[in-house]
Design an enzyme around this catalytic site. Structure first.
Site, PDB file in Angstrom:
ATOM      1  N   ALA A  89      52.082  32.748  37.817  1.00 48.60           N
ATOM      2  CA  ALA A  89      52.396  32.390  36.425  1.00 48.60           C
ATOM      3  C   ALA A  89      52.372  30.881  36.270  1.00 48.60           C
ATOM      4  O   ALA A  89      52.570  30.136  37.232  1.00 48.60           O
ATOM      5  CB  ALA A  89      53.765  32.949  36.035  1.00 48.60           C
ATOM      6  N   ASP A  90      52.136  30.456  35.047  1.00 50.29           N
ATOM      7  CA  ASP A  90      52.225  29.045  34.716  1.00 50.29           C
ATOM      8  C   ASP A  90      52.712  28.938  33.273  1.00 50.29           C
ATOM      9  O   ASP A  90      52.261  29.689  32.407  1.00 50.29           O
ATOM     10  CB  ASP A  90      50.874  28.346  34.862  1.00 50.29           C
ATOM     11  N   THR A  91      53.642  28.024  33.054  1.00 41.47           N
ATOM     12  CA  THR A  91      54.232  27.846  31.722  1.00 41.47           C
ATOM     13  C   THR A  91      54.016  26.415  31.251  1.00 41.47           C
ATOM     14  O   THR A  91      54.206  25.469  32.016  1.00 41.47           O
ATOM     15  CB  THR A  91      55.745  28.149  31.763  1.00 41.47           C
TER      16      THR A  91
ATOM     17  N   GLY B 234      51.051  31.870  31.073  1.00 37.80           N
ATOM     18  CA  GLY B 234      49.939  32.675  31.546  1.00 37.80           C
ATOM     19  C   GLY B 234      50.380  33.392  32.811  1.00 37.80           C
ATOM     20  O   GLY B 234      51.066  32.797  33.656  1.00 37.80           O
TER      21      GLY B 234
END
Length: 195
Positions: free
Chosen positions: A76-78, A113
């Site tokens: 994940a990436d924020t 994502g």
């Protein structure tokens, strides 16, 4: 959780984030934490959701050749997106102050994502939440940075911390997405992914 067949899979969370680990534990998922160091640069032409989607896929692709038949890696990436500008993690106190001043009194979007990857397939999705901040005073910003040191958080704040309690006026969308993982969407997408 056997009803959902997740127990038949070796689930890997490729994230150092204690919040993501906590949220998956609260979902009842037993995950191993495995980190592969990945360069988190991205093409400058990417905007909004394209950035975390690109980065979570990059993180997942680092596991090529390391997954067996029943392994699924979750990456994940924020990011925080405001006025056409991306805010990642602040580099130091002045950078955190700059970010919080940008967010003060405005609406911003939080994009996460998420990528699910097995030996034979890869699937990505994203979630977007609108967050509305009150006007923050210099004292509030300084107090928060000094006491909570938000250097591991996109946009220099955690919704689940003091600044979130006193600063967020309203949220449209997933609260957990603002914490770094849209858990409802992840649960549904993971169920579809392992069918």
């Amino acid at each position: 959780m056997s009803d959902f067949k997740f127990s038949e899979y070796h689930l890997i969370l490729a994230s150092k984030s204690p919040r993501r680990h906590y949220l998956l534990q609260e979902l009842g998922l037993n995950v191993d934490i495995q980190i592969k160091e990945v360069d988190e640069s991205f093409p400058e032409n990417l905007k909004a959701a394209e950035i975390p989607l690109y980065l979570c896929q990059k993180k997942a692709d680092a596991f090529d050749g390391f997954l067996n038949e029943n392994s699924v890696v979750i990456t994940a990436d924020t990011i925080v997106w405001i006025d056409g500008v991306v805010l990642n993690k602040p580099t130091d106190k002045s950078d955190a102050e700059r970010m919080l001043k940008m967010l003060s009194g405005k609406m911003h979007e939080v994009y996460t994502g998420v990528c699910l990857k097995s030996k034979n397939k890869r699937h990505s999705f994203y979630s977007c939440t609108k967050v509305y901040f009150k006007k923050l005073s210099a004292e509030e910003i300084g107090y928060y940075i000094d006491n909570y040191k938000p250097y591991d958080k996109a946009g220099a704040y955690g919704a689940q911390e003091w600044l979130g309690y006193i600063g967020i006026e309203k949220i449209e969308g997933s609260y957990f997405n603002v914490m770094g993982l849209p858990v409802k969407e992840l649960f549904e997408q993971l169920q579809d992914f392992i069918k």
